[in-house]
Write a protein that holds these residues in place. Structure first.
Motif, short mmCIF file in Angstrom:
data_model
loop_
_atom_site.label_atom_id
_atom_site.label_comp_id
_atom_site.label_asym_id
_atom_site.label_seq_id
_atom_site.Cartn_x
_atom_site.Cartn_y
_atom_site.Cartn_z
N GLN A 4 0.86 -1.17 0.00
CA GLN A 4 0.00 0.00 0.00
C GLN A 4 0.90 1.22 0.00
OE1 GLN A 4 -2.48 -0.74 3.40
NE2 GLN A 4 -0.77 -0.82 4.83
N MET A 5 0.58 2.19 -0.85
CA MET A 5 1.45 3.36 -0.98
C MET A 5 0.63 4.64 -1.05
SD MET A 5 4.50 4.24 -3.72
CE MET A 5 3.60 5.01 -5.05
N CYS A 6 1.16 5.68 -0.42
CA CYS A 6 0.59 7.01 -0.58
C CYS A 6 1.68 7.94 -1.10
CB CYS A 6 0.02 7.54 0.73
SG CYS A 6 1.25 8.10 1.94
N THR A 7 1.26 8.94 -1.86
CA THR A 7 2.15 10.04 -2.22
C THR A 7 1.66 11.27 -1.45
OG1 THR A 7 0.77 10.47 -4.18
CG2 THR A 7 2.77 9.16 -4.49
N TYR A 8 2.60 12.12 -1.05
CA TYR A 8 2.22 13.27 -0.23
C TYR A 8 3.12 14.46 -0.53
CZ TYR A 8 6.36 12.26 2.63
OH TYR A 8 7.65 12.05 3.04
N ASN A 9 2.57 15.65 -0.33
CA ASN A 9 3.37 16.87 -0.26
C ASN A 9 2.88 17.63 0.97
OD1 ASN A 9 0.92 17.89 -1.40
ND2 ASN A 9 1.83 17.87 -3.44
N ARG A 10 2.15 18.71 0.79
CA ARG A 10 1.58 19.38 1.97
C ARG A 10 0.35 18.64 2.48
NH1 ARG A 10 2.88 23.95 4.16
NH2 ARG A 10 4.11 24.60 2.35
N SER A 11 -0.23 17.82 1.61
CA SER A 11 -1.39 17.01 1.98
C SER A 11 -1.24 15.63 1.34
CB SER A 11 -2.69 17.68 1.53
OG SER A 11 -2.69 17.84 0.12
N LEU A 12 -2.12 14.72 1.69
CA LEU A 12 -2.11 13.40 1.08
C LEU A 12 -2.61 13.53 -0.36
CD1 LEU A 12 -1.43 10.60 2.37
CD2 LEU A 12 -3.89 10.20 2.48
N GLN A 13 -1.91 12.90 -1.31
CA GLN A 13 -2.27 13.03 -2.71
C GLN A 13 -3.02 11.79 -3.22
OE1 GLN A 13 -1.83 16.01 -4.56
NE2 GLN A 13 -1.51 16.64 -2.44
N ARG A 14 -2.30 10.71 -3.47
CA ARG A 14 -2.95 9.51 -4.01
C ARG A 14 -2.61 8.30 -3.15
NH1 ARG A 14 -2.75 9.10 -10.53
NH2 ARG A 14 -4.12 7.37 -9.98
N THR A 15 -3.54 7.35 -3.14
CA THR A 15 -3.31 6.11 -2.39
C THR A 15 -3.67 4.88 -3.22
OG1 THR A 15 -5.54 6.19 -1.42
CG2 THR A 15 -3.77 7.24 -0.18
N ASP A 16 -3.96 5.06 -4.50
CA ASP A 16 -4.41 3.94 -5.35
C ASP A 16 -3.24 3.26 -6.04
OD1 ASP A 16 -4.00 6.27 -6.79
OD2 ASP A 16 -5.48 5.77 -8.33
N TYR A 17 -2.35 2.68 -5.25
CA TYR A 17 -1.18 2.00 -5.78
C TYR A 17 -1.12 0.55 -5.31
CZ TYR A 17 0.40 6.75 -6.88
OH TYR A 17 0.50 8.02 -7.38
N ASP A 18 -2.27 -0.09 -5.20
CA ASP A 18 -2.31 -1.47 -4.75
C ASP A 18 -1.68 -2.39 -5.78
OD1 ASP A 18 -5.60 -1.13 -3.23
OD2 ASP A 18 -3.61 -0.72 -2.42
N LEU A 19 -1.03 -3.43 -5.28
CA LEU A 19 -0.39 -4.41 -6.17
C LEU A 19 -1.46 -5.40 -6.62
CD1 LEU A 19 2.28 -5.32 -7.38
CD2 LEU A 19 2.69 -6.67 -5.35
N GLY A 20 -2.20 -5.02 -7.64
CA GLY A 20 -3.29 -5.85 -8.16
C GLY A 20 -2.83 -6.72 -9.31
N SER A 21 -3.74 -7.06 -10.19
CA SER A 21 -3.42 -7.97 -11.28
C SER A 21 -2.84 -7.26 -12.50
CB SER A 21 -4.68 -8.75 -11.69
OG SER A 21 -5.71 -7.86 -12.08
N ASN A 22 -3.14 -5.96 -12.65
CA ASN A 22 -2.66 -5.24 -13.82
C ASN A 22 -1.33 -4.55 -13.49
OD1 ASN A 22 -2.25 -3.68 -16.12
ND2 ASN A 22 -4.42 -3.21 -16.36
#
Length: 222
Positions: A94-112
């Motif tokens: 599970q991964m998040c990207t951040y700067n001053r706030s939370l940006q994205r969290t949709d980096y799940d290791l799925g099938s694609n």
């Protein structure tokens, strides 16, 4: 395509080879193919039994404006190595990207896998830096015996109340916290909760590759 069985003393060299494929346009397709078909490296089996995955790997990636240029490219290369190991070890990511706030969290290791890799490679850097949003997110998502990898070049801070809650949470879960710095900017607050800190100023250097290999071995073998 050659598959290589990794031993502890060979991890940095193998990381370097795979990273080189990921860092050049001419070999990016080859990297994606090797990732999707699990040909970057293969897991050693004990007594013929495939190794069972450990806790999830939680990645917090700094994408503030100071990460622009080489820093974000080197950070993404390290993230790709973490995803590769997680895939090979049957571990959730599970991964998040951040700067001053939370940006994205949709980096799940799925099938694609190819879509995921392209999403990571497309990450850019902008904005200020705050550690509270990613620490809060990691605290809410940490699981038993998981590993949290916090990647940054900044000198932001964490509110003391949040830091204390986070310490209690990772202790309760038996999780580990690792800090990866891109600018040798060690943060006392992060140090107080880190099991291991490494500098990754230049992934192209042998010294940085050794440091990266050190952390990857800790995550993979313990």
């Amino acid at each position: 395509t050659k598959s290589t069985e990794i031993h502890q003393d060979r991890a940095p060299k193998e990381l370097t080879r795979e990273r080189m494929l990921a860092c050049h346009d001419d070999t990016w397709d080859n990297y994606c193919f090797r990732f999707a078909t699990r040909k970057q490296w293969k897991r050693r089996k004990e007594n013929g039994i495939e190794k069972v995955g450990k806790g999830p790997i939680t990645i917090c990636l700094d994408i503030s404006s100071s990460m622009q240029g080489d820093n974000i490219d080197w950070a993404k290369s390290f993230v790709l190595a973490l995803y590769s190991i997680a895939k090979d070890e049957n571990r959730k990511v599970q991964m998040c990207t951040y700067n001053r706030s939370l940006q994205r969290t949709d980096y799940d290791l799925g099938s694609n896998y190819i879509e995921l890799l392209n999403r990571i490679i497309a990450i850019d850097a902008h904005g200020g830096t705050s550690f509270d949003p990613p620490i809060s997110w990691a605290m809410n998502n940490v699981q038993a015996k998981g590993d949290i990898v916090f990647i940054t070049d900044g000198s932001a801070s964490v509110s003391n109340s949040l830091l204390n809650k986070f310490k209690s949470k990772i202790d309760e879960c038996g999780a580990r916290f690792f800090t990866v710095y891109l600018e040798h900017c060690h943060n006392p607050q992060l140090r107080s909760i880190s099991n291991l800190e490494i500098d990754l100023k230049n992934v192209m250097s042998d010294q940085s590759a050794d440091r990266a290999g050190q952390l990857l071995r800790v995550i993979k073998d313990n």
